[in-house]
Write a protein that holds these residues in place. Structure first.
Motif, PDB file in Angstrom:
ATOM      1  N   LYS A   1       6.823   8.883  13.098  1.00 60.53           N
ATOM      2  CA  LYS A   1       5.986   8.043  13.973  1.00 60.53           C
ATOM      3  C   LYS A   1       4.820   7.463  13.178  1.00 60.53           C
ATOM      4  O   LYS A   1       4.488   6.296  13.310  1.00 60.53           O
ATOM      5  CB  LYS A   1       5.436   8.882  15.137  1.00 60.53           C
TER       6      LYS A   1
ATOM      7  N   GLU B   1      14.621  15.348  13.409  1.00 57.72           N
ATOM      8  CA  GLU B   1      13.798  15.444  14.610  1.00 57.72           C
ATOM      9  C   GLU B   1      14.468  16.265  15.701  1.00 57.72           C
ATOM     10  O   GLU B   1      13.810  16.832  16.558  1.00 57.72           O
ATOM     11  CB  GLU B   1      13.632  14.043  15.229  1.00 57.72           C
ATOM     12  N   ARG B   2      15.780  16.219  15.729  1.00 56.48           N
ATOM     13  CA  ARG B   2      16.531  16.887  16.795  1.00 56.48           C
ATOM     14  C   ARG B   2      17.036  18.261  16.366  1.00 56.48           C
ATOM     15  O   ARG B   2      17.828  18.872  17.065  1.00 56.48           O
ATOM     16  CB  ARG B   2      17.692  15.988  17.215  1.00 56.48           C
TER      17      ARG B   2
ATOM     18  N   PRO C   1      11.902  14.932  20.862  1.00 55.44           N
ATOM     19  CA  PRO C   1      12.646  13.673  21.006  1.00 55.44           C
ATOM     20  C   PRO C   1      12.896  13.272  22.461  1.00 55.44           C
ATOM     21  O   PRO C   1      13.137  12.094  22.735  1.00 55.44           O
ATOM     22  CB  PRO C   1      13.975  13.953  20.302  1.00 55.44           C
TER      23      PRO C   1
ATOM     24  N   PRO D   1      19.188  13.893  23.735  1.00 57.05           N
ATOM     25  CA  PRO D   1      18.360  14.498  22.673  1.00 57.05           C
ATOM     26  C   PRO D   1      18.630  15.986  22.446  1.00 57.05           C
ATOM     27  O   PRO D   1      18.280  16.508  21.396  1.00 57.05           O
ATOM     28  CB  PRO D   1      16.923  14.310  23.187  1.00 57.05           C
TER      29      PRO D   1
ATOM     30  N   ARG E   1      11.978   5.013  10.629  1.00 53.83           N
ATOM     31  CA  ARG E   1      13.032   5.799  11.282  1.00 53.83           C
ATOM     32  C   ARG E   1      14.284   5.631  10.455  1.00 53.83           C
ATOM     33  O   ARG E   1      14.679   4.523  10.116  1.00 53.83           O
ATOM     34  CB  ARG E   1      13.279   5.304  12.715  1.00 53.83           C
TER      35      ARG E   1
ATOM     36  N   ARG F   1       9.209  14.423  13.033  1.00 53.72           N
ATOM     37  CA  ARG F   1       8.994  13.428  14.086  1.00 53.72           C
ATOM     38  C   ARG F   1       7.600  12.804  13.961  1.00 53.72           C
ATOM     39  O   ARG F   1       7.433  11.595  14.068  1.00 53.72           O
ATOM     40  CB  ARG F   1       9.157  14.074  15.462  1.00 53.72           C
TER      41      ARG F   1
ATOM     42  N   ARG G   1      10.860  12.842  24.575  1.00 55.08           N
ATOM     43  CA  ARG G   1       9.844  11.857  24.959  1.00 55.08           C
ATOM     44  C   ARG G   1      10.337  10.426  24.722  1.00 55.08           C
ATOM     45  O   ARG G   1       9.830   9.488  25.317  1.00 55.08           O
ATOM     46  CB  ARG G   1       8.561  12.096  24.185  1.00 55.08           C
ATOM     47  N   ASP G   2      11.319  10.277  23.812  1.00 55.76           N
ATOM     48  CA  ASP G   2      11.844   8.936  23.553  1.00 55.76           C
ATOM     49  C   ASP G   2      12.672   8.405  24.715  1.00 55.76           C
ATOM     50  O   ASP G   2      12.985   7.234  24.779  1.00 55.76           O
ATOM     51  CB  ASP G   2      12.734   8.943  22.296  1.00 55.76           C
ATOM     52  N   MET G   3      13.068   9.307  25.641  1.00 54.99           N
ATOM     53  CA  MET G   3      13.905   8.866  26.760  1.00 54.99           C
ATOM     54  C   MET G   3      13.119   7.948  27.693  1.00 54.99           C
ATOM     55  O   MET G   3      13.694   7.210  28.475  1.00 54.99           O
ATOM     56  CB  MET G   3      14.429  10.073  27.546  1.00 54.99           C
TER      57      MET G   3
END
Lengths: 346, 693
Positions: free
Chosen positions: B240, B253-254, A147, B51, B245, B236, A149-151
């Motif tokens: 995608k 995902e986290r 995640p 994240p 989402r 994730r 990478r979403d930053m």
């Protein structure tokens, strides 16, 4: 004084211009002038008279020449003055020179930042703007399908080579989303101690009043023995006080970057409202100005540094953000429109 | 993440104001980006959860951080484990949960609840969901969402009557499979997607979205409640691939708390019994891939030296303990076991961050580092670029910076032929907009657009330049990046106070010359250019050695017309050049010319030659060493270039000023007369010129 000298003086008094003076001179001292005429009388004189007459003529000649020379000086300076008086300049007309062009605010701020760090003994490093996935993400502890990478919204580059390992730097290519990959590049080819900054263009897939798909960052890295978080605070506080003035308050607060641990956002007291709360700082009195942190041991592992021996910190800042605060610019797009009315102000 | 201030009070007894709580959270790493007052007096904290902090995607997780900083006890809800069978019926109904892919699904809990009454959930619950941004649907769905917000564990309720074969199979799709999701859209998921299936078909895309077929409806009476742990990367990828989402996928995902899977299911079941009338009939917990807690050794001296502050061992232990870390003291170090909901804590450095953020970054001193001196790497390049910008500035040019992005229209605009290197551009896979799909290979089109824009704003004169990297596709691997300098000069020819010194071509050439001499680059040569966008006879290519390094000249009227220029004969001159800064970092050896004190003799020569004759050729004839073995010629400078009255059509007059000087004596006219005469003769013979009368 001889009669000749007297008549010369009388004529000289009447002369008012250098042109007239030249005529007077040639009438007296020229080839067919008065003095030559006088000399022609010599053969008619006795040898005894000749000596005295010759001397007298010579004295006259010297007298006449001196007088003319003296008078000429006066006339010339008088004539210059008259001429200037007749041909005055308008001292309020603009001078004749090439108007200097404008400097780009990004260049100005970048130079200012560079100077500060160079004065502290930092080197300047560079890296490519099109980076491999490995340098831009993986080596910085941003794995695939994470995640984090979403930053950063990333631009990907179309490439012919598929399946090649990203580790070798031949995998997917991106427009670098930050200047941090330069950290990896430098650490991979040199050993500590290190201290450098890496300025350059970066790219994010985002566009509005405060986001541009292309902007500029300066990355910084210090690696040595015994580098502490307190050192990171000291250096960044010193830097921000140099850029924004010695009274600006600075605070660090915990945050998250995959390549630093601990990580920090660096805030400074709002430049506009002096901490009272305004639109720019969203009422908080603080403005986020940099990201920073202690280099994550996973990053050191990726470049083969022993994190039991070395520690270090890294920081990064957006140039446009600093320029916008310094110059009161509220739309980041102005930097890239090429509007001369904007650019010539700098 | 939107967190209700009042909801936090369910778990901590505190009196701090919302602003104070916001400050506590911000300074502990959970940045509060805004506070929103609600009509009922509650305040919503808008949290930016990084994240790494999956645990804080829940009210209890946030409450834990607040309680740690405020040093208050965290009060968790009482949860029944339903071992007392008073509210459990039909124990004989068995649902079998089969986990076929234990890599992607480590744990799967199911609870069967019979006899529920579907109705709206209580007002207080609806309000809490709404303030968190979730739309209330019915009591069952709302309870799953409520527990998701409370614990961060996503739950899913199936209508048990729709399950075929009383079996739940958790498996990865072997081939693309079709499923209609809750939003009514039929989707095909690729092979590898983790699916929740019954005996006949997929019921849900695991962790992302449930299927429409097994959704809870008004008619539902029996519920199968799912609480599971799915692999973060897998969810994730699916999210995608399906462009779906959800609150669930965001948390999976986290990484969710595997040890909290059953607790969340039980909490939801309790609420369902309270608010939906049903009875729990079965609790299933299939946990094939066990979580094993990791132990990390933390040397407390390391904490002190790494942070640069004398924080005591007791304080370190206290902070970690309040964060629910298990701590065992040993000699000089402590052994720490992070809780299962803190999977982001793997290394000593991660623990140090935990200590630092709770201790407070503000309590760590700011101390300048002590570094040893070294010769740093500040290359000449940066100094030269700074100088270059300075000289361009004082030549009247303003710096622009344009986006690296452009389109193929650039090539069309300048008629760049097929096969030209400049067409070899790098393509952006996901451009922000259509006209941003490739990276520039030339800066000139950008400057032309800058020109057009400024003219539209009323500019009569435009002098601009840019120094930027351009990109060439290399076929494979990294593209080739090159630094280019381009400048553009335009004036609409309006009246001006002082006469302009020269025609436009010479002005842009002058700029180039001043730039290059400033960079001490003298070994370039101009040759006739064949760039299609530059006017014939008003353009040149710049060569350094045998390599073309750029071009300069006037833009053709045709190209200018494409820019919608309204001038009849727009006067646009450009140059572009690369290799402006040599990469050679070696220290050059300088040899200074000694100045000679003997007086010079100066002579002029004016000659009428054919128009095609190049002025620099005549200069070279004059400087011809065979005529001047003594090296008496010190300098040759052209000072007049004239066409027109008194000069025949097709010819021009050029005049040169020659300075003669000897290094060892005072020259006499007689020394120079013969040499000068020979030079004049040589120039006339070689150019077919005549002396100007």
């Amino acid at each position: 004084m001889t009669a000749l000298a007297e008549s010369f003086l009388k004529e000289l008094e009447a002369v008012t211009s250098t042109v007239d003076l030249r005529q007077l001179r040639s009438r007296y001292t020229g080839k067919n002038g008065v003095l030559t005429g006088e000399l022609k009388k010599l053969p008619t004189l006795t040898p005894h008279e000749r000596a005295a007459f010759g001397k007298q003529i010579n004295d006259d000649k010297v007298f006449i020449e001196e007088s003319i020379k003296e008078y000429e000086k006066q006339l010339v300076s008088k004539e210059i003055k008259t001429k200037l008086a007749r041909d005055p300049v308008d001292i309020t007309l603009p001078g004749c020179y090439k108007k200097p062009g404008g400097r780009h605010p990004v260049t100005i701020v970048l130079a200012e930042i560079t100077d500060i760090f160079v004065s502290m003994g930092f080197g300047i490093e560079e890296g490519p703007e099109v980076e491999s996935d490995y340098y831009n993400f993986e080596a910085l502890n941003i794995p695939k399908n994470h995640p984090a990478r979403d930053m950063q919204d990333t631009f990907y580059i179309e490439t012919n080579c598929t399946g090649a390992s990203a580790q070798s730097g031949e995998g997917a290519f991106v427009l670098r989303t930050h200047t941090s990959p330069v950290q990896i590049r430098v650490m991979k080819h040199s050993r500590p101690p290190l201290r450098f900054i890496a300025p350059g263009k970066v790219y994010r897939c985002d566009s509005d009043v405060s986001h541009s798909p292309m902007f500029h960052q300066v990355e910084g890295l210090v690696v040595d023995k015994n580098i502490s978080f307190a050192n990171l605070k000291g250096l960044l506080e010193g830097f921000l006080k140099k850029v924004f003035g010695p009274s600006v308050p600075v605070r660090l607060r915990p945050s998250f970057f995959p390549f630093t641990e601990p990580s920090a956002e660096v805030d400074m007291g709002c430049y506009f409202c002096k901490g009272n709360g305004c639109r720019v700082c969203k009422g908080t009195g603080w403005i986020e100005i940099m990201g920073a942190g202690m280099v994550d041991p996973r990053v050191f592992r990726n470049v083969g540094y022993d994190s039991d021996i070395y520690s270090g910190f890294a920081f990064g800042m957006g140039i446009e953000r600093i320029a916008s605060l310094k110059y009161g610019i509220d739309d980041i797009r102005l930097y890239y429109e090429g509007d001369l009315r904007f650019l010539r102000q700098f | 993440m939107l967190i209700s201030y009042n909801w936090l009070k369910d778990y901590i007894n505190f009196t701090e104001s919302p602003e104070a709580v916001a400050d506590v959270l911000t300074m502990a790493g959970l940045e509060v980006e805004g506070l929103k007052k609600q009509a009922d007096g509650d305040v919503i904290l808008e949290l930016n959860v990084t994240p790494n902090r999956a645990d804080c995607l829940s009210v209890i997780g946030v409450a834990r951080d607040v309680s740690t900083v405020l040093k208050k006890k965290l009060i968790l809800p009482e949860i029944s484990d339903f071992d007392n069978a008073t509210d459990v019926i039909n124990k004989d109904v068995k649902i079998k949960v089969e986990i076929l892919d234990t890599n992607l699904c480590h744990r799967y809990c199911g609870i069967v609840i019979n006899g529920v009454k579907i109705a709206p959930s209580p007002d207080w619950m609806q309000l809490r969901l709404q303030t968190a941004g979730i739309r209330p649907i019915n009591n069952i769905v709302d309870i799953t969402n409520y527990v998701l917000l409370e614990y961060g564990q996503p739950l899913h309720a199936f209508d048990k009557s729709k399950l075929k074969g009383d079996v739940i199979i958790v498996r990865a799709a072997e081939k693309p499979e079709a499923i209609t999701t809750l939003d009514g859209i039929q989707r095909t998921v690729p092979a590898g997607t983790l699916l929740i299936c019954d005996a006949s078909a997929p019921l849900a895309i695991a962790g992302v979205m449930g299927g429409a077929g097994s959704a809870v409806t008004e008619a539902t009476t029996d519920i199968f409640l799912e609480s599971a742990w799915f692999d973060a990367a897998s969810i994730r990828v699916t999210s995608k691939q399906t462009a779906l989402r959800s609150e669930s996928s965001f948390r999976f995902e986290r990484q969710t708390d595997i040890e909290g899977v059953k607790r969340a299911a039980l909490r939801a079941a309790s609420l369902m019994i309270d608010y939906c009338v049903g009875c729990v009939s079965e609790v299933i917990d299939n946990y094939p891939t066990r979580y094993s807690a990791q132990q990390i050794v933390l040397n407390y001296k390391k904490v002190q030296s790494f942070l640069g502050v004398q924080i005591s061992e007791d304080e370190i232990v206290a902070i970690l303990s309040r964060l629910d870390f298990k701590v065992e003291r040993q000699n000089g170090s402590i052994v720490v076991t992070p809780p299962s909901f803190r999977r982001d804590i793997e290394l000593e450095a991660d623990l140090i961050e935990e200590v630092a953020r709770i201790y407070g970054y503000n309590n760590i001193p700011a101390v300048m580092p002590q570094l040893s001196l070294s010769i740093n790497n500040v290359s000449d390049k940066h100094k030269k670029l700074a100088e270059l910008r300075q000289s361009l500035r004082y030549a009247g040019f303003t710096e622009t910076i344009n986006y690296s992005f452009t389109t193929n229209d650039d090539f069309t605009l300048l008629d760049i032929p097929e096969g030209d290197e400049r067409r070899n551009a790098v393509t952006v896979k996901n451009p922000l907009q259509k006209d941003f799909n490739i990276l520039r290979t030339s800066l000139v089109p950008s400057l032309l657009r800058n020109l057009k824009y400024n003219i539209s704003l009323g500019a009569k004169e435009v002098y601009i330049y840019e120094i930027s990297t351009v990109f060439f596709d290399s076929g494979s691997g990294f593209p080739h990046e090159r630094l280019k300098l381009a400048a553009l000069s335009y004036s609409s020819g309006g009246k001006r106070l002082y006469a302009e010194p020269a025609a436009h071509f010479y002005r842009i050439k002058g700029l180039l010359e001043s730039v290059l001499s400033g960079l001490r680059c003298m070994n370039y040569e101009l040759r006739q250019s064949n760039e299609g966008f530059l006017a014939d006879g008003q353009s040149a290519d710049i060569f350094i050695g045998d390599d073309k390094a750029g071009f300069l000249g006037l833009i053709t009227a045709e190209i200018a017309a494409r820019l919608d220029m309204t001038d009849e004969k727009p006067d646009i001159a450009v140059f572009e050049m690369e290799k402006i800064i040599s990469d050679n970092e070696s220290v050059p050896v300088y040899r200074t010319n000694l100045m000679h004190k003997f007086p010079p003799i100066e002579r002029d020569i004016a000659i009428v030659v054919d128009d095609a004759c190049h002025s620099c050729d005549i200069g070279n004839i004059i400087k011809n060493e065979s005529l001047d073995p003594e090296h008496l010629i010190e300098s040759v400078e052209i000072f007049d270039h004239y066409r027109g009255k008194n000069i025949p059509e097709g010819r021009k007059s050029l005049a040169y000023h020659i300075v003669y000087r000897s290094q060892d004596r005072t020259l006499l006219d007689s020394d120079v007369d013969t040499l000068h005469a020979e030079i004049v003769k040589s120039v006339m013979t070689k150019t077919g010129g005549t002396l100007r009368a």
